[in-house]
Scaffold this motif. Structure first.
Motif, PDB file in Angstrom:
ATOM      1  N   ASN A 158       0.876  -1.238  -0.060  1.00  0.00           N
ATOM      2  CA  ASN A 158      -0.127   0.078   0.179  1.00  0.00           C
ATOM      3  C   ASN A 158       1.041   1.295   0.113  1.00  0.00           C
ATOM      4  N   SER A 159       2.241   1.360   0.197  1.00  0.00           N
ATOM      5  CA  SER A 159       2.930   2.351   0.280  1.00  0.00           C
ATOM      6  C   SER A 159       4.111   2.256  -0.822  1.00  0.00           C
ATOM      7  N   ILE A 160       4.543   1.325  -1.365  1.00  0.00           N
ATOM      8  CA  ILE A 160       5.719   1.451  -2.084  1.00  0.00           C
ATOM      9  C   ILE A 160       5.264   1.787  -3.694  1.00  0.00           C
ATOM     10  N   THR A 161       5.817   2.600  -4.460  1.00  0.00           N
ATOM     11  CA  THR A 161       5.746   2.838  -5.838  1.00  0.00           C
ATOM     12  C   THR A 161       6.429   2.154  -6.831  1.00  0.00           C
ATOM     13  N   GLN A 162       7.501   1.754  -6.291  1.00  0.00           N
ATOM     14  CA  GLN A 162       8.361   0.926  -7.202  1.00  0.00           C
ATOM     15  C   GLN A 162       9.341  -0.349  -6.762  1.00  0.00           C
ATOM     16  N   LEU A 163       9.228  -1.460  -6.811  1.00  0.00           N
ATOM     17  CA  LEU A 163       9.721  -2.532  -6.279  1.00  0.00           C
ATOM     18  C   LEU A 163      10.997  -2.946  -7.276  1.00  0.00           C
ATOM     19  N   MET A 164      12.316  -2.909  -6.695  1.00  0.00           N
ATOM     20  CA  MET A 164      13.414  -3.268  -7.334  1.00  0.00           C
ATOM     21  C   MET A 164      13.917  -4.461  -6.776  1.00  0.00           C
ATOM     22  N   LYS A 165      13.502  -5.524  -7.406  1.00  0.00           N
ATOM     23  CA  LYS A 165      13.764  -6.907  -6.984  1.00  0.00           C
ATOM     24  C   LYS A 165      15.224  -7.624  -7.470  1.00  0.00           C
ATOM     25  N   TYR A 166      16.089  -7.314  -6.708  1.00  0.00           N
ATOM     26  CA  TYR A 166      17.591  -7.783  -7.133  1.00  0.00           C
ATOM     27  C   TYR A 166      17.945  -9.141  -6.438  1.00  0.00           C
ATOM     28  N   GLU A 167      19.030  -9.603  -7.101  1.00  0.00           N
ATOM     29  CA  GLU A 167      19.308 -10.936  -6.940  1.00  0.00           C
ATOM     30  C   GLU A 167      19.982 -10.984  -5.469  1.00  0.00           C
ATOM     31  N   VAL A 168      19.713 -12.218  -4.761  1.00  0.00           N
ATOM     32  CA  VAL A 168      20.331 -12.489  -3.371  1.00  0.00           C
ATOM     33  C   VAL A 168      21.910 -12.144  -3.693  1.00  0.00           C
ATOM     34  N   GLY A 169      22.375 -11.473  -2.635  1.00  0.00           N
ATOM     35  CA  GLY A 169      24.049 -11.213  -2.561  1.00  0.00           C
ATOM     36  C   GLY A 169      24.577 -10.161  -3.317  1.00  0.00           C
ATOM     37  N   THR A 170      23.700  -9.365  -4.202  1.00  0.00           N
ATOM     38  CA  THR A 170      24.225  -8.410  -5.141  1.00  0.00           C
ATOM     39  C   THR A 170      24.059  -7.153  -4.520  1.00  0.00           C
ATOM     40  N   GLU A 171      23.952  -6.828  -3.191  1.00  0.00           N
ATOM     41  CA  GLU A 171      23.646  -5.586  -2.488  1.00  0.00           C
ATOM     42  C   GLU A 171      24.604  -4.587  -3.112  1.00  0.00           C
ATOM     43  N   GLU A 172      25.912  -4.939  -3.099  1.00  0.00           N
ATOM     44  CA  GLU A 172      27.016  -4.016  -3.402  1.00  0.00           C
ATOM     45  C   GLU A 172      26.795  -3.307  -4.613  1.00  0.00           C
ATOM     46  N   GLY A 173      26.513  -4.453  -5.674  1.00  0.00           N
ATOM     47  CA  GLY A 173      26.374  -4.015  -6.941  1.00  0.00           C
ATOM     48  C   GLY A 173      25.312  -3.110  -7.096  1.00  0.00           C
ATOM     49  N   VAL A 174      24.161  -3.137  -6.439  1.00  0.00           N
ATOM     50  CA  VAL A 174      22.938  -2.384  -6.592  1.00  0.00           C
ATOM     51  C   VAL A 174      23.193  -1.137  -5.801  1.00  0.00           C
ATOM     52  N   MET A 175      24.118  -1.028  -4.808  1.00  0.00           N
ATOM     53  CA  MET A 175      24.204   0.211  -4.113  1.00  0.00           C
ATOM     54  C   MET A 175      25.216   1.078  -5.184  1.00  0.00           C
ATOM     55  N   ALA A 176      26.009   0.225  -5.914  1.00  0.00           N
ATOM     56  CA  ALA A 176      26.927   0.886  -6.885  1.00  0.00           C
ATOM     57  C   ALA A 176      25.931   1.737  -7.954  1.00  0.00           C
ATOM     58  N   LEU A 177      24.924   0.939  -8.364  1.00  0.00           N
ATOM     59  CA  LEU A 177      23.928   1.309  -9.422  1.00  0.00           C
ATOM     60  C   LEU A 177      23.507   2.723  -8.993  1.00  0.00           C
ATOM     61  N   MET A 204      24.390  -5.324   7.236  1.00  0.00           N
ATOM     62  CA  MET A 204      25.782  -5.505   8.230  1.00  0.00           C
ATOM     63  C   MET A 204      26.630  -6.552   8.084  1.00  0.00           C
ATOM     64  N   ALA A 205      25.909  -7.712   7.812  1.00  0.00           N
ATOM     65  CA  ALA A 205      26.766  -8.907   7.938  1.00  0.00           C
ATOM     66  C   ALA A 205      27.249  -9.213   6.279  1.00  0.00           C
ATOM     67  N   HIS A 206      26.841  -8.615   5.385  1.00  0.00           N
ATOM     68  CA  HIS A 206      27.098  -8.904   3.931  1.00  0.00           C
ATOM     69  C   HIS A 206      28.651  -8.827   3.893  1.00  0.00           C
ATOM     70  N   ASN A 207      29.269  -9.615   3.056  1.00  0.00           N
ATOM     71  CA  ASN A 207      30.806  -9.709   3.226  1.00  0.00           C
ATOM     72  C   ASN A 207      31.394  -8.415   2.488  1.00  0.00           C
ATOM     73  N   LYS A 208      30.598  -7.573   1.665  1.00  0.00           N
ATOM     74  CA  LYS A 208      31.199  -6.486   1.163  1.00  0.00           C
ATOM     75  C   LYS A 208      30.432  -4.981   1.872  1.00  0.00           C
ATOM     76  N   ALA A 209      30.087  -5.318   3.328  1.00  0.00           N
ATOM     77  CA  ALA A 209      29.405  -4.272   4.229  1.00  0.00           C
ATOM     78  C   ALA A 209      30.013  -3.126   4.097  1.00  0.00           C
ATOM     79  N   LYS A 210      31.483  -3.018   4.113  1.00  0.00           N
ATOM     80  CA  LYS A 210      32.353  -1.736   4.293  1.00  0.00           C
ATOM     81  C   LYS A 210      32.018  -0.940   2.947  1.00  0.00           C
ATOM     82  N   ASN A 211      32.109  -1.606   1.784  1.00  0.00           N
ATOM     83  CA  ASN A 211      31.804  -0.932   0.753  1.00  0.00           C
ATOM     84  C   ASN A 211      30.626  -0.339   0.496  1.00  0.00           C
ATOM     85  N   ILE A 212      29.451  -1.298   0.855  1.00  0.00           N
ATOM     86  CA  ILE A 212      28.269  -0.723   0.880  1.00  0.00           C
ATOM     87  C   ILE A 212      27.954   0.540   1.671  1.00  0.00           C
TER      88      ILE A 212
END
Length: 749
Positions: A398-417, A477-485
């Motif tokens: 009821n709140s979100i206007t856009q879902l970005m459904k990324y692949e598990v583990g790729t958060e560092e790449g998503v943050m870079a994008l 917080m426990a992602h193996n690339k948490a520092k770069n994120i």
């Protein structure tokens, strides 16, 4: 420049800003206008007409709750005609509503009762034919339609603040009533906010009903101990029998300005019963003297964390707390780019925002207060909300206007994008420009499943936004690339108009991360556990070798998601030992635990303020006068972004360690009223991939750990990721929340 409107109320010169109504301006200036259906945090219900006023040059009465003033207008709030109008409204409200209130749970704090007395209604002047209306039991919430005055507060708060949109008015003249929306039963998150805002006794806590009168209860102002939001609440206590100890009967909040989730409202009975056993205390001292480390959880006060640090320094032992250590490392990386210790955003910033990105959290259950802030921004500001996560969340639909459904583990790449899109025209340093120039956007987009068109859509929707917030969840917080994120999130905050909110995991993860020098947890012997696993356990739970007080039995402070140091108070007494008693045995001498409050580390933003000098209330206008905000601390900028590594792949059946609604930790697991759904939940697609069926008992293996759950099909879930609850286990604070797993069906019998 914001437009200011000058006008008068009862001859007093007042001013209004854009969006303010006559009623809101009157309240700001302490001018009383009676209301029955109005609530400050929602749009006006405009159903009671009690707030009518007279406006010069306007024929008839004006609803002050939803009418903005015009330049120079003169408003009158109290005349004989207005008094007569309001009195007649009250007479109609009292039609067939019992005026003998002794058996009603709301008696003594009922708006209808108060207004009836205020306007001198001594008898029922009108009547209507009585109609049988059955009381509805909706689980934690009960509804009595015969007491309902159809003010619609409950409907507005459920839709506009909570986001459940679970109830509505069934219109039928005198037979109108509140009903579950699109359902035969109430289907919601059971936050109980409808109970809080109900001005009469129509909506009540099922468990509280007929147990105590309002005037018998003592109120203890405190801070919720379940998540990092630091929600303000009051424990209401009373003795539970003749010569018995006090018990908590219910929890309340200042509903005009704040909200509580169901865990905060109904999960209050996690106190610990114990007496002082000298032999257990002696064994605890021996265990600490011979310990190599103390392992502790973040469900403690700042003062306890400080005492543990003093014990570490005194005995030269290690301190383990992976939850806080990982958060500490994340924020250290953030500071190395941002140049400051604390993130800039807050829950209020989210509420006032018109553009938000949420990444790395199933936020509706991780931190309901953030969800409520997002709902408020969506409903009141039309905020564009981008929700980036590998899983959809029905509670956010009821709140979100856009879902970005990324692949598990790729958060560092998503943050870079995200950073690349947001900082396209920013004045970056040469090194930062090189980082973005070297990004292999095609590879990252392909591996993360976030395409260029999604980023273009996001930026287009944000084009007119002026109040933007980036929310970083505790998945990362426990992602193996948490520092770069962390560095990428700091870069977005530093060079754009986004404020940043980082969501801590536990009630005092942030406080512990600032106070303690933490060591990497090791699998060694001779560990004392403080509300955590160890060879000798000091805990507020049943399996303790030495029992201690729970968080609703202590004075002390927490640090919330808003970087606020918030006080909490003793709701129930505790007759056992405290951590301060242990500290005294090692020559660390303070008479009370709260004597350490003013000694908390000033170099990280704490202030030299004694506990008893900390305020703990909300003002009549909604100002949160509790504790204080941490001082900002400058840090050296001495770090560079790391090149994006190859993004990991998670194939097969994946487990996401995430709690169900109403559960957070061992405290909520202990609470009697809260549902304890410990099933593994997954989609039909997940069941097919794992070769299991609804109702199967399954063994889940990840790494060297194995747990057994019942599997339940969930029609709201999609894909090959299943939800695994962690409120009843204590081993996941140091792990990335998504895990590759092996699922094995256990044969019955």
């Amino acid at each position: 420049m914001e437009k200011i409107i000058n006008f008068k109320i009862d001859g007093k010169d007042v001013v209004a800003k854009k969006g303010e109504t006559i009623l809101t301006v009157a309240r700001k200036n302490d001018i009383y206008i009676p209301t029955m259906c109005y609530i400050s945090k929602t749009t006006p219900c405009a159903s009671c007409r009690m707030c009518v006023v007279e406006a010069e040059g306007v024929e008839g009465f004006v609803l002050s709750c939803n009418t903005p003033p015009t330049e120079g207008i003169e408003i009158t709030t109290n005349t004989q005609e207005l008094e007569s109008e309001r009195t007649n409204i009250m007479k109609l409200y009292d039609v067939n509503h019992p005026l003998e209130c002794g058996v009603c749970d709301k008696s003594g704090e009922c708006d209808l009762q108060n207004k009836t007395l205020e306007f001198g209604i001594a008898q029922q002047n009108f009547s209507a034919r009585d109609k049988a209306r059955d009381t509805q039991n909706w689980g934690l919430i009960s509804y009595d339609p015969s007491l309902c005055i159809l003010c619609e507060k409950c409907v507005h708060v459920c839709n506009e603040i909570i986001g459940d949109d679970a109830i509505e008015v069934k219109f039928g003249g005198y037979s109108s009533t509140i009903i579950p929306k699109n359902s035969d039963v109430l289907d919601c998150t059971f936050c109980g906010e409808c109970i809080a805002v109900c001005p009469v006794g129509a909506l009540v806590s099922t468990n509280f009903k007929y147990t105590a009168n309002a005037w018998e209860l003592s109120r203890v102002p405190a801070t919720c101990a379940h998540c990092s939001a630091g929600c303000s609440l009051e424990y209401e206590t009373r003795h539970s029998g003749l010569n018995a100890d006090d018990s908590i009967y219910r929890v309340k909040n200042n509903f005009e300005f704040t909200s509580l989730c169901g865990a905060g409202r109904f999960g209050f009975d996690f106190d610990n019963k114990a007496t002082k056993v000298k032999s257990d205390f002696i064994e605890a001292i021996k265990a600490i003297k011979s310990a190599k480390a103390i392992r502790f959880s973040s469900m403690i006060t700042n003062e306890e964390a400080h005492i543990l640090q003093l014990i570490k320094d005194k005995l030269d032992i290690k301190l383990f707390n992976e939850d806080a250590r990982l958060f500490q490392e994340f924020m250290k990386a953030y500071s190395s780019v941002s140049g400051k210790l604390h993130h800039s955003g807050s829950l209020d910033a989210i509420k006032q925002s018109d553009a938000v990105i949420v990444i790395g959290s199933r936020i509706s259950t991780d931190n309901p207060a953030v969800r409520y802030a997002l709902t408020t921004a969506s409903k009141h500001n039309g905020a564009k909300i981008v929700y980036a996560h590998p899983m959809e969340d029905a509670l956010m639909q009821n709140s979100i206007t856009q879902l970005m459904k990324y692949e598990v583990g790729t958060e560092e790449g998503v943050m870079a994008l995200l950073a690349n899109a947001i900082l396209k025209d920013a004045d970056l340093s040469d090194d930062e420009k090189i980082f973005f120039d070297d990004l292999d956007l095609g590879y990252i987009e392909a591996e993360s499943n976030i395409g260029e068109e999604e980023l273009i859509q996001m930026m287009k929707s944000f084009s007119r936004a002026t109040k933007k917030v980036l929310i970083i969840g505790n998945d990362l917080m426990a992602h193996n690339k948490a520092k770069n994120i962390a560095k990428l999130s700091a870069l977005i905050e530093k060079y754009s108009d986004f404020s940043l909110v980082v969501v801590p995991n536990e009630v005092n993860t942030l406080g512990v991360s600032l106070i303690n020098n933490l060591d990497v947890d090791e699998d060694i012997s001779d560990i004392v556990g403080y509300n955590a696993k160890g060879d000798f356990v000091i805990s507020s739970f049943a399996d303790a070798d030495l029992p201690i007080a729970s968080l609703n039995q202590q004075e002390g402070t927490f640090v919330s998601i808003d970087n606020k140091v918030l006080p909490t108070n003793v709701a129930l007494s505790f007759c056992g030992y405290t951590l301060n008693d242990i500290a005294l045995e090692f020559g660390i001498k303070k008479y009370n635990t709260i004597d350490y409050t003013q000694e908390l580390n000033g170099s990280v933003g704490f202030k030299n303020i004694p506990f008893d000098s900390l305020e703990n209330f909300l003002s009549a206008h909604g100002d949160d006068v509790r504790g204080y905000i941490l001082d900002e601390v400058e840090c050296s900028v001495d770090s560079k972004l790391e090149e994006i590594d190859d993004l990991p792949e998670f194939n097969g059946t994946i487990i996401y360690n995430s709690n169900p609604v109403l559960q957070f930790n061992a405290h909520t697991n202990k609470a009697k009223q809260l549902e304890k759904d410990s099933t593994l939940r997954g989609s039909a697609q997940f069941a097919s991939a794992a070769k299991i069926s609804d109702g199967d008992k399954v063994e889940i293996s990840f790494g060297d750990e194995t747990i057994i759950r019942e599997f339940k099909l969930d029609s709201e879930l999609k894909g090959t990721i299943a939800l695994n609850p962690i409120f009843d286990v204590s081993t996941h604070s140091n792990k990335y929340k998504f895990e590759k797993s092996k699922i094995t069906r256990i044969a019955n019998g």
